[in-house]
Motif scaffolding. Structure first.
Motif, PDB file in Angstrom:
ATOM      1  N   GLY A 156       2.421  -2.904   5.853  1.00 65.73           N
ATOM      2  CA  GLY A 156       3.818  -2.681   5.542  1.00 65.73           C
ATOM      3  C   GLY A 156       4.040  -2.239   4.103  1.00 65.73           C
ATOM      4  O   GLY A 156       5.014  -1.580   3.804  1.00 65.73           O
ATOM      5  N   LEU A 179       1.955   1.587   0.667  1.00 64.58           N
ATOM      6  CA  LEU A 179       2.631   2.843   0.951  1.00 64.58           C
ATOM      7  C   LEU A 179       2.017   4.030   0.223  1.00 64.58           C
ATOM      8  O   LEU A 179       2.705   4.903  -0.266  1.00 64.58           O
ATOM      9  CB  LEU A 179       4.104   2.729   0.561  1.00 64.58           C
ATOM     10  CG  LEU A 179       4.907   1.740   1.415  1.00 64.58           C
ATOM     11  CD1 LEU A 179       6.291   1.574   0.862  1.00 64.58           C
ATOM     12  CD2 LEU A 179       4.943   2.190   2.849  1.00 64.58           C
ATOM     13  N   VAL A 180       0.714   4.010   0.136  1.00 63.08           N
ATOM     14  CA  VAL A 180       0.057   5.121  -0.534  1.00 63.08           C
ATOM     15  C   VAL A 180       0.128   6.340   0.349  1.00 63.08           C
ATOM     16  O   VAL A 180      -0.255   6.305   1.499  1.00 63.08           O
ATOM     17  CB  VAL A 180      -1.433   4.815  -0.755  1.00 63.08           C
ATOM     18  CG1 VAL A 180      -2.013   5.873  -1.649  1.00 63.08           C
ATOM     19  CG2 VAL A 180      -1.575   3.445  -1.333  1.00 63.08           C
ATOM     20  N   THR A 181       0.620   7.363  -0.168  1.00 65.64           N
ATOM     21  CA  THR A 181       0.652   8.571   0.622  1.00 65.64           C
ATOM     22  C   THR A 181       0.054   9.700  -0.182  1.00 65.64           C
ATOM     23  O   THR A 181       0.495  10.008  -1.272  1.00 65.64           O
ATOM     24  CB  THR A 181       2.085   8.952   0.985  1.00 65.64           C
ATOM     25  OG1 THR A 181       2.698   7.803   1.521  1.00 65.64           O
ATOM     26  CG2 THR A 181       2.101  10.064   1.988  1.00 65.64           C
ATOM     27  N   THR A 220       2.406   9.326  -4.292  1.00 71.33           N
ATOM     28  CA  THR A 220       3.845   9.222  -4.498  1.00 71.33           C
ATOM     29  C   THR A 220       4.390   8.093  -3.662  1.00 71.33           C
ATOM     30  O   THR A 220       5.576   7.873  -3.603  1.00 71.33           O
ATOM     31  CB  THR A 220       4.542  10.513  -4.086  1.00 71.33           C
ATOM     32  OG1 THR A 220       4.219  10.739  -2.718  1.00 71.33           O
ATOM     33  CG2 THR A 220       4.099  11.665  -4.935  1.00 71.33           C
ATOM     34  N   GLY A 221       3.511   7.389  -3.000  1.00 69.90           N
ATOM     35  CA  GLY A 221       3.949   6.459  -1.959  1.00 69.90           C
ATOM     36  C   GLY A 221       4.669   5.241  -2.480  1.00 69.90           C
ATOM     37  O   GLY A 221       5.691   4.860  -1.944  1.00 69.90           O
ATOM     38  N   SER A 222       4.131   4.621  -3.503  1.00 67.30           N
ATOM     39  CA  SER A 222       4.727   3.358  -3.884  1.00 67.30           C
ATOM     40  C   SER A 222       6.100   3.604  -4.459  1.00 67.30           C
ATOM     41  O   SER A 222       6.367   4.607  -5.109  1.00 67.30           O
ATOM     42  CB  SER A 222       3.835   2.655  -4.900  1.00 67.30           C
ATOM     43  OG  SER A 222       3.438   3.569  -5.880  1.00 67.30           O
ATOM     44  N   SER A 223       6.965   2.659  -4.221  1.00 67.29           N
ATOM     45  CA  SER A 223       8.374   2.879  -4.503  1.00 67.29           C
ATOM     46  C   SER A 223       8.586   3.197  -5.978  1.00 67.29           C
ATOM     47  O   SER A 223       9.431   3.986  -6.334  1.00 67.29           O
ATOM     48  CB  SER A 223       9.147   1.629  -4.139  1.00 67.29           C
ATOM     49  OG  SER A 223       8.789   0.596  -5.034  1.00 67.29           O
ATOM     50  N   GLU A 224       7.780   2.537  -6.819  1.00 69.88           N
ATOM     51  CA  GLU A 224       7.964   2.730  -8.247  1.00 69.88           C
ATOM     52  C   GLU A 224       7.737   4.183  -8.638  1.00 69.88           C
ATOM     53  O   GLU A 224       8.178   4.643  -9.668  1.00 69.88           O
ATOM     54  CB  GLU A 224       7.005   1.833  -9.024  1.00 69.88           C
ATOM     55  CG  GLU A 224       7.349   0.343  -8.921  1.00 69.88           C
ATOM     56  CD  GLU A 224       6.830  -0.299  -7.666  1.00 69.88           C
ATOM     57  OE1 GLU A 224       6.285   0.426  -6.807  1.00 69.88           O
ATOM     58  OE2 GLU A 224       6.957  -1.520  -7.520  1.00 69.88           O
ATOM     59  N   LEU A 225       6.985   4.862  -7.813  1.00 68.63           N
ATOM     60  CA  LEU A 225       6.661   6.241  -8.156  1.00 68.63           C
ATOM     61  C   LEU A 225       7.439   7.244  -7.327  1.00 68.63           C
ATOM     62  O   LEU A 225       7.368   8.433  -7.571  1.00 68.63           O
ATOM     63  CB  LEU A 225       5.167   6.483  -7.898  1.00 68.63           C
ATOM     64  CG  LEU A 225       4.225   5.967  -8.976  1.00 68.63           C
ATOM     65  CD1 LEU A 225       2.808   6.120  -8.508  1.00 68.63           C
ATOM     66  CD2 LEU A 225       4.458   6.706 -10.265  1.00 68.63           C
ATOM     67  N   ALA A 226       8.128   6.717  -6.335  1.00 69.54           N
ATOM     68  CA  ALA A 226       8.751   7.646  -5.404  1.00 69.54           C
ATOM     69  C   ALA A 226       9.743   8.527  -6.120  1.00 69.54           C
ATOM     70  O   ALA A 226      10.609   8.042  -6.846  1.00 69.54           O
ATOM     71  CB  ALA A 226       9.447   6.872  -4.297  1.00 69.54           C
ATOM     72  N   PRO A 227       9.634   9.799  -5.941  1.00 65.87           N
ATOM     73  CA  PRO A 227      10.590  10.696  -6.590  1.00 65.87           C
ATOM     74  C   PRO A 227      11.973  10.457  -6.037  1.00 65.87           C
ATOM     75  O   PRO A 227      12.143  10.273  -4.837  1.00 65.87           O
ATOM     76  CB  PRO A 227      10.087  12.092  -6.237  1.00 65.87           C
ATOM     77  CG  PRO A 227       8.834  11.920  -5.446  1.00 65.87           C
ATOM     78  CD  PRO A 227       8.707  10.500  -5.066  1.00 65.87           C
ATOM     79  N   ARG A 262      13.640  -5.791  -5.503  1.00 64.53           N
ATOM     80  CA  ARG A 262      12.521  -4.841  -5.477  1.00 64.53           C
ATOM     81  C   ARG A 262      12.482  -4.083  -4.164  1.00 64.53           C
ATOM     82  O   ARG A 262      11.454  -3.490  -3.829  1.00 64.53           O
ATOM     83  CB  ARG A 262      11.212  -5.597  -5.617  1.00 64.53           C
ATOM     84  CG  ARG A 262      11.107  -6.316  -6.919  1.00 64.53           C
ATOM     85  CD  ARG A 262      10.035  -7.339  -6.817  1.00 64.53           C
ATOM     86  NE  ARG A 262       9.312  -7.379  -8.067  1.00 64.53           N
ATOM     87  CZ  ARG A 262       8.019  -7.586  -8.178  1.00 64.53           C
ATOM     88  NH1 ARG A 262       7.289  -7.766  -7.127  1.00 64.53           N
ATOM     89  NH2 ARG A 262       7.448  -7.604  -9.354  1.00 64.53           N
ATOM     90  N   ALA A 289       9.668  -0.457   4.612  1.00 63.72           N
ATOM     91  CA  ALA A 289       9.020  -1.765   4.585  1.00 63.72           C
ATOM     92  C   ALA A 289       9.671  -2.696   5.595  1.00 63.72           C
ATOM     93  O   ALA A 289       9.001  -3.478   6.269  1.00 63.72           O
ATOM     94  CB  ALA A 289       9.083  -2.353   3.187  1.00 63.72           C
ATOM     95  N   PRO A 333       7.296  14.341 -10.412  1.00 59.42           N
ATOM     96  CA  PRO A 333       7.846  13.062  -9.992  1.00 59.42           C
ATOM     97  C   PRO A 333       8.319  12.259 -11.179  1.00 59.42           C
ATOM     98  O   PRO A 333       7.643  12.177 -12.199  1.00 59.42           O
ATOM     99  CB  PRO A 333       6.673  12.372  -9.314  1.00 59.42           C
ATOM    100  CG  PRO A 333       5.467  13.046  -9.866  1.00 59.42           C
ATOM    101  CD  PRO A 333       5.885  14.451 -10.202  1.00 59.42           C
ATOM    102  N   ALA A 334       9.457  11.694 -11.015  1.00 60.29           N
ATOM    103  CA  ALA A 334       9.986  10.868 -12.080  1.00 60.29           C
ATOM    104  C   ALA A 334       9.147   9.604 -12.153  1.00 60.29           C
ATOM    105  O   ALA A 334       8.859   8.975 -11.155  1.00 60.29           O
ATOM    106  CB  ALA A 334      11.435  10.505 -11.776  1.00 60.29           C
ATOM    107  N   ILE A 381       8.991   6.051 -12.932  1.00 55.01           N
ATOM    108  CA  ILE A 381       9.915   4.944 -13.147  1.00 55.01           C
ATOM    109  C   ILE A 381       9.127   3.793 -13.745  1.00 55.01           C
ATOM    110  O   ILE A 381       8.018   3.495 -13.312  1.00 55.01           O
ATOM    111  CB  ILE A 381      10.530   4.506 -11.798  1.00 55.01           C
ATOM    112  CG1 ILE A 381      11.283   5.698 -11.196  1.00 55.01           C
ATOM    113  CG2 ILE A 381      11.451   3.317 -11.988  1.00 55.01           C
ATOM    114  CD1 ILE A 381      11.583   5.523  -9.743  1.00 55.01           C
ATOM    115  N   SER A 436       0.338   0.816  -5.400  1.00 52.60           N
ATOM    116  CA  SER A 436      -1.001   1.318  -5.108  1.00 52.60           C
ATOM    117  C   SER A 436      -1.590   2.025  -6.312  1.00 52.60           C
ATOM    118  O   SER A 436      -2.788   2.047  -6.508  1.00 52.60           O
ATOM    119  CB  SER A 436      -0.956   2.254  -3.917  1.00 52.60           C
ATOM    120  OG  SER A 436      -0.404   3.485  -4.319  1.00 52.60           O
TER     121      SER A 436
END
Lengths: 132, 214, 374, 646
Positions: free
Chosen positions: A4, A7-9, B8-15, B178, B186, D8-9, D11, D635
């Motif tokens: 869950g 979320l590595v993509t 780009t997956g993790s939320s902290e990095l998500a554009p 978070r 999630a 990508p920003a 954060i 990750s």
């Protein structure tokens, strides 16, 4: 949990480096659904729940008919109702109806495999097949 | 400057608020969702093994009569109620998802807690049922019903328990702020697991409680 | 081109020699006189039926195998690139006709194979009927075989040795030991497999089921067999022998086995049974099963004992009585022949018991010289 | 020209609450191997450890062969022998066969499909550590109350009867059930990872029917693993419950049925056979075209055959039970379905031969192993067809004929393919070439040793020697062949030793080679050796099967090979478009959490085996701790600094 949150993509379809163009969907990709907009509204969920409750009630009631009706008929009826409930939850609550066909295919593969394999397995133990 | 983005997956990095990764993959679906569906299809074979074992051994206790039989033990009205509670938890689960998808975090938390609570009620009912059966003399080794019933429903109960812990984790993440709306996936994935556990129970309930034993 | 041909010859010769060496070495001692456990030398019609079915497929397999192995050598050597050579290879991506044909041809071969296979399956599964069928119940114990003859007028009880008349179908009922109670009691046994290769294929013994297997022998002789399903520590020591006799000899044997010999009371007077409690596991009455151990009433008639591990003679027997677990692994098995030497049995006592078994319980006493006077 | 409109920003990460076990940063140095999530490093660890287990399992086999070298052998006690053959089988299946496939898959799948990593790098790491700790857990049984001794198949009720009955002397079976369940968790995690990677992360243009056959085979293997592990997990749970908690799943005295175990086990067990062999088929399908300088003959039919084998593998499990008392109808059906499998298998063999036919064959070591695979696997396949003749099988099953059969498939097949794969991909993994002379010695010793060991076993089986027996009497006519087999086993051991020497030699002064020493066809050869952490400086755009080959060669009008003047340049950072900065590729960061979760599993395992509920609870706490940390940790660290791109 692991599934869950991991979320590595890695965008395999990323063509930006080198190509200098906007990313284009990889070959064979199905048109992307904007999931959030196609999921049903809460009202529909409640409606499904009502149906589920009614079905459950009918199921339990049916089970009390034991002895009054043909037991094979009873088993078939109960099996069908369980299958309908299963279908409703999977199709609506798990969004299989709206989501990509990929999920449907994969899940059905597992489901069909399980039914066929375990079906044959139980058949083994029926008195007609297992006879040495 | 070129930025070849790999993760780009993790939320902290998500554009910027773009939670949907589906643009990035060949099948058009996100990796975690694909993974959970694969896992669930694998689980189908796991529970299938125990359910078919239950069917194989069902009624064999009449042959080796020992201990209480299911028709004496099963309290169908009681379990119908707990099954109903579990079924309703699926509704609250899907409402939680709908809430986060429209950005309603307050309702998300309420529905998540409600789902976990319903699940806990179900597990509580199961614990009560187990102790009741045990009191009436049904142990793991008493007869084939004891063997198959406790192990099948026990493993299902363990799955529900894992689901409750999972939901509470999601809930606490949301409480900490978070869990932005972009990360609704999630919740969706926890939900998929939760619904799956529910539909497994639909079959177990029918198999053990509703279908006549003779 | 010449060196290529030479290379082929050399490789071919090497391969031929290698195959010949391995094959010869493999077959070298297969026809050893004592191997009476050989599926390639059937001694009865069921086993022969199986071998006849196997043979053509074996040769087809050999042919196909040699073809592919030869083909591998061929393509490797024929198309080998010499050092420095830069061949412009024609790029072949596939050939539909070829591919379809090597899908269909094996399918056809398999189809042809399937017909006699299924016929044989059903033929071997058919239970024999008629007045001359001998019915035996085989109980697989940990780790020995118990045989009980079921036909009226029979009722013989023996261990590890199955006497059968030639030319008559023997119908076996294979089973685990009877369930016991109360808990904790695990006498229900484990899986075993009854196998006498020269008389038929094998069949597993499954606790809780009664399995069927038939045997038939053409001519008198001893045919060896062995448990073929892993059953724990002494799996290798769970052997058996089938002694095929002419019907007259067989009838005489049955009669001799039914002759009443020694009772437990005689054992009591013969040796100190109360100390070692032989009779709590063994039976000393003809045609009666022991609780968990072989019937000893006609022990001296048998060729071997202890799961056919030891030949039956004075030395082997008293050593066995003295320290069975030291002679055959028993592990922590709950019910097994104890190590009597550790509970105070002297060698003299063990020898006395052996003599008692060899003389007093024997049908045709032929007492060993060591027993004179004991 | 290499700009992205929308970088990508970044954060700022929220304040970390958990300070213990702060994220590891090093991606180099010895310790980095413990926390790495890089699929290539994980692959190397998989391969190294699997090879160690191969040696351990091989030593067990040598002891078995020494014991059986002559009648009435006394090298091993019966109890020790049973432990050794059980652990030999368990090791070779679960600690060599499956992990070595994971090793090749891990290294090659992302490279072959043009991806920068697998879909879930940390899940990948988990898979490895579960394998490593699960394997150690299994082997710790030798010191903690007896190794497993119920056979790798663990048939109930022998295994399911409580310890008190003494059917099996030690606690080994508890270790075995718990250990296999543990390894199963890792396998399913790895399978899910491979599936998502292959389905979702292919480079643009890499359609399913352009994937290398190896990737296809890994896809099928992942599906088989996904669906085959649950039934055996269920069966093992039942065995464990029967042994320890008085349930009666397989206790016939209370209504249980031992055949249920056999069915559940083989529903797993037969697909498992294909889980083991299909990666080998994939490796061979990659090697043959390269060393023949020809494309794989009938790519699509080879792929479909692999899929067909995977499907049919679900319908044949009962052919392991032909003597267990199923009625004639059931065994006929399963005999027929077993015969069917021979068809796609045969198709593959013929297509491989046709691939080499007419090529420019370079008999280098990888090619030799691949050709050895074809010849020996065929022998194993044919003896397999003989098993489908049900009456014949009643003479062959549980004898040395079966031992010969599956060793021809798994050793003559899988192990040969694996060694071929080592020699083939070694230059890609390490940038150095394994010594060719030692390689050829390794190959020929292995061919001779292997055939000397296992070919006579066909005859031993026919002549009545059963499997799993710690001894046999003299005079059965089995002596010579058993002695030969033992000699052969030691020749195999010598050949493995030659390989190890070769590895050490190459590590010391191996010949450094270019990125494409074999003139390869698939994408992994287009990048430097060893590949950079990010694999591809520029994600390739694929236009066909064997894409890299077609950048180097074309065909003339008659279909003959023509070299392109400027083809085949290495795609690395130096050759990337101007302005490319490898540091800008943001790779997943190392992590502790999967390792912590993996450590929790053996703790729980010991808790179960010794029924120590405190230990079990401690394991659950550690597992929760690990999962929670995993869930919270992103990750990849959101730091654009260059510390991670080395």
């Amino acid at each position: 949990m692991t599934e869950g949150t991991d979320l590595v993509t890695v965008p395999a379809g990323e063509t930006s480096v080198g190509a200098g163009t906007a990313p284009e969907p990889a070959a064979g990709a199905t048109p992307v659904l904007a999931e959030a907009h196609t999921h049903p509204a809460p009202r529909q969920y409640v409606l499904i729940a009502v149906v589920l409750v009614i079905l459950t009630a009918v199921e339990v009631a049916t089970s009390y008919l034991e002895g009054n009706v043909n037991s094979n008929l009873l088993i078939v009826a109960l099996g069908v109702m369980a299958a309908v409930k299963f279908f409703l939850v999977v199709a609506w609550y798990m969004h299989m109806k709206q989501d990509s066909h990929v999920f449907r295919r994969l899940f059905l593969t597992g489901l069909i495999l399980a039914s066929v394999v375990y079906g044959i397995l139980l058949l083994f133990f029926s008195s007609t097949v297992l006879k040495s | 400057m070129a930025q070849a983005v790999v993760t780009t997956g993790s939320s902290e990095l998500a554009p910027g608020g773009h939670a949907d990764h589906s643009h990035d993959t060949n099948t058009g679906v996100s990796n975690p969702k694909l993974a959970i569906w694969l896992f669930l299809s694998s689980e189908a074979l796991f529970f299938g093994a125990f359910i078919s074992t239950y069917f194989l051994y069902r009624g064999r206790d009449t042959q080796f009569l020992k201990g209480p039989t299911p028709d004496k033990l099963l309290n169908i009205p009681f379990t119908s109620v707990t099954s109903f509670v579990l079924l309703m938890s699926s509704l609250t689960m899907v409402l939680a998802l709908a809430a986060i998808q429209r950005g309603d975090h307050r309702r998300l938390r309420i529905w998540l807690l409600a789902t976990a609570l319903f699940g806990a009620t179900f597990v509580g009912g199961q614990v009560y049922e187990f102790t009741e059966f045990y009191r009436q003399g049904l142990h793991l080794g008493t007869n084939m019903f004891g063997t198959t019933f406790f192990v099948l429903t026990g493993l299902h109960g363990a799955h529900v328990t894992v689901g409750i812990v999972w939901l509470l984790l999601v809930w606490s993440r949301s409480m900490q702020g978070r869990l932005p709306s972009e990360k609704s996936e999630a919740v969706e994935i926890a939900g998929l697991y939760w619904h799956f556990v529910d539909i497994v129970w639909i079959f177990i309930f029918t198999a053990i409680y509703l279908i006549p034993t003779h | 081109m010449l060196d290529r041909t030479q290379r082929f010859r050399r490789a071919g010769a090497t391969a031929a020699i290698a195959i010949a060496v391995v094959t010869l070495a493999s077959c070298g001692d297969s026809t050893g006189p004592k191997n009476k456990q050989n599926a390639l030398r059937p001694a009865g019609k069921y086993s022969r039926q199986i071998l006849h079915l196997t043979e053509p497929f074996f040769w087809i397999a050999v042919l196909v195998g040699l073809g592919v192995i030869g083909g591998t050598f061929f393509v490797a050597l024929r198309f080998r690139e010499k050092p420095g050579e830069e061949r412009a290879v024609k790029q072949v991506h596939g050939n539909t006709i070829l591919e379809i044909s090597w899908t269909i041809i094996p399918a056809l071969i398999l189809l042809v194979m399937a017909v006699p296979t299924i016929a044989t399956i059903f033929s071997l599964a058919k239970k024999p009927t008629g007045p001359n069928v001998v019915h035996v119940t085989v109980t697989a114990r940990q780790w020995w075989w118990q045989f009980h003859y079921d036909d009226p007028g029979n009722g013989v009880e023996t261990a590890n040795e199955l006497h059968i008349p030639i030319g008559a179908p023997i119908s076996l009922t294979l089973q685990g030991p009877p369930a016991c109670s109360p808990a904790p009691c695990y006498a229900n046994g484990v899986l075993h497999s009854f196998w006498v290769p020269e008389l038929n294929g094998k069949k597993d013994v499954v606790p809780g089921r009664k399995q069927f297997l038939k045997l038939e022998a053409d001519k008198p002789g001893t045919y060896l067999g062995q448990c073929a399903e892993y059953c724990g520590l002494s799996h290798a020591d769970m052997r058996l022998r089938v002694i095929a006799q002419t019907p007259a000899d067989y009838d005489a044997w049955v009669k001799s086995q039914l002759a009443t010999k020694t009772s437990e009371a005689a054992l009591e007077t013969g040796v100190n049974n109360t100390t070692y409690q032989c009779a709590s596991c063994h039976s000393f009455k003809s045609g009666t099963a022991g609780a968990v151990a072989p019937n000893l009433a006609h022990l001296a008639d048998r060729t071997a004992f202890a799961g056919d591990k030891y030949l039956l003679n004075y030395d082997n027997l008293w050593h066995w009585v003295y320290d069975a677990p030291g002679r055959k692994p028993m592990g922590k098995l709950v019910q097994h022949m104890p190590a009597f030497n550790q509970v105070g049995m002297s060698q003299a006592e063990a020898q006395k018991i052996a003599c008692f078994l060899l003389t007093n319980t024997a049908t045709n006493p032929n007492p060993p010289s060591e027993c004179a006077g004991k | 020209m290499t700009t992205v409109e929308d970088p990508p920003a970044v954060i700022q990460a929220p304040e970390r609450r958990i300070r213990i076990l702060e994220r590891p940063r090093a991606t180099t140095g010895k310790f980095s191997w413990v926390t790495t999530v890089d699929h290539k490093k994980i692959a190397i660890m998989y391969a190294t450890l699997a090879l160690c287990f191969f040696v351990v399992g091989g030593i067990e086999a040598l002891f078995i062969r020494l014991q059986l070298a002559q009648p009435d052998g006394t090298i091993l006690s019966a109890a020790r022998y049973n432990e050794f053959f059980t652990m030999h089988g368990t090791t070779m299946v679960f600690l060599l066969g499956m992990p070595i496939a994971a090793a090749f898959g891990n290294f090659l799948v992302p490279l072959m499909i043009g991806a920068r990593d697998v879909a879930f790098p940390r899940l990948n790491m988990l898979g490895f550590w579960v394998f490593a700790l699960g394997g150690l857990f299994l082997y710790s049984s030798f010191a903690l109350g007896g190794a497993p001794d119920g056979g790798w198949f663990g048939y109930a009720p022998l295994t399911s009867t409580p310890l008190a009955a003494g059917y099996l002397p030690g606690r080994g079976t508890d270790f075995w059930t718990v250990g296999i369940i543990m390894l199963g968790i890792g396998s399913v995690a790895t399978a899910v990872n491979f599936l998502v990677t292959i389905l979702n992360m292919r480079a643009p243009g890499m359609t399913m029917m352009r994937m290398p056959v190896f990737v296809w085979m890994m896809l099928v293997v992942a599906f088989l693993t996904l669906f085959a592990m649950p039934p055996v997990t269920a069966a093992l749970i039942m065995v464990f419950m029967d042994r320890n908690f008085h349930t009666n799943f397989f206790n016939a005295a209370a209504g249980g049925d031992p055949l249920m175990y056999q069915n559940l086990f083989w529903i797993f067990g037969h697909p498992e056979v294909y889980i083991l062999i299909l990666p080998g088929m994939g490796i061979v399908s990659e090697i043959l075209p390269v060393f023949s300088r020809k494309p794989l003959f009938g790519y699509s039919i080879v792929v479909f055959s692999g899929i067909a084998i995977g499907f049919l593998g679900w319908g044949v499990w009962a052919h392991h039970m032909f003597t267990s008392g199923l009625g004639p109808v059931a065994v006929s059906a399963f005999g027929l379905s077993t015969m069917l499998i021979a068809i796609p298998t045969g198709v593959k063999i013929f297509n491989w031969l046709a691939t080499v036919w007419g090529g420019a064959v370079r008999l280098r070591t990888p090619m030799l192993f691949a050709l050895g695979f074809i010849a020996q696997f065929t022998v194993g396949g044919l003896s397999g067809v003989m098993h489908s003749i049900v009456p014949s099988d009643t003479q062959q099953t549980d004898t040395y004929f079966v031992v010969a059969h599956f060793h021809y498939v798994l050793f003559g097949g899988l192990v040969f393919a694996v060694f071929g794969g080592f020699y083939y991909w070694w230059p890609k993994v390490f940038g150095t070439m394994l010594n060719e002379r030692m390689g050829k010695l390794n190959f020929w010793l292995m061919v001779i040793g292997f055939n000397l060991t296992f070919f006579p076993m066909h005859f031993l089986g026919f002549e009545g020697q059963p499997r799993r027996t710690y001894t046999y009497p003299s005079g059965m006519g089995w002596d010579t062949m058993n002695l030969l087999a033992t000699i052969g086993a030691f020749i195999i051991a010598t050949s493995v030793a030659v390989f190890i020497v070769n590895v050490i030699f190459t590590a010391r002064r191996g010949e450094r080679v270019s990125h494409d020493p074999w003139d390869g066809r698939t994408l992994e050869w287009s990048i430097p050796s060893p590949p950079p952490e990010y694999n591809f400086a520029v994600v390739p755009i694929v236009t066909g099967i064997d894409d890299y080959w077609h950048r180097k060669y074309t065909e003339d009008d008659e279909g003959r090979l023509v070299k392109l003047p400027a083809g085949g340049a290495v795609d690395d950072a130096e050759h990337a478009p101007a302005g490319f900065d490898p540091h800008s590729i943001h790779m997943p960061s190392p992590s502790y959490w999967p390792l912590i979760f993996a450590i929790a599993l053996p703790i729980m395992g010991y808790g179960f085996v010794f029924k120590n509920w405190y230990l079990l609870a401690a394991g659950v706490v550690v597992a929760f701790f690990g999962l929670n940390g995993w869930a919270i940790e992103p990750s990849a660290e959101p730091e654009p600094s260059g510390t991670e791109a080395h």
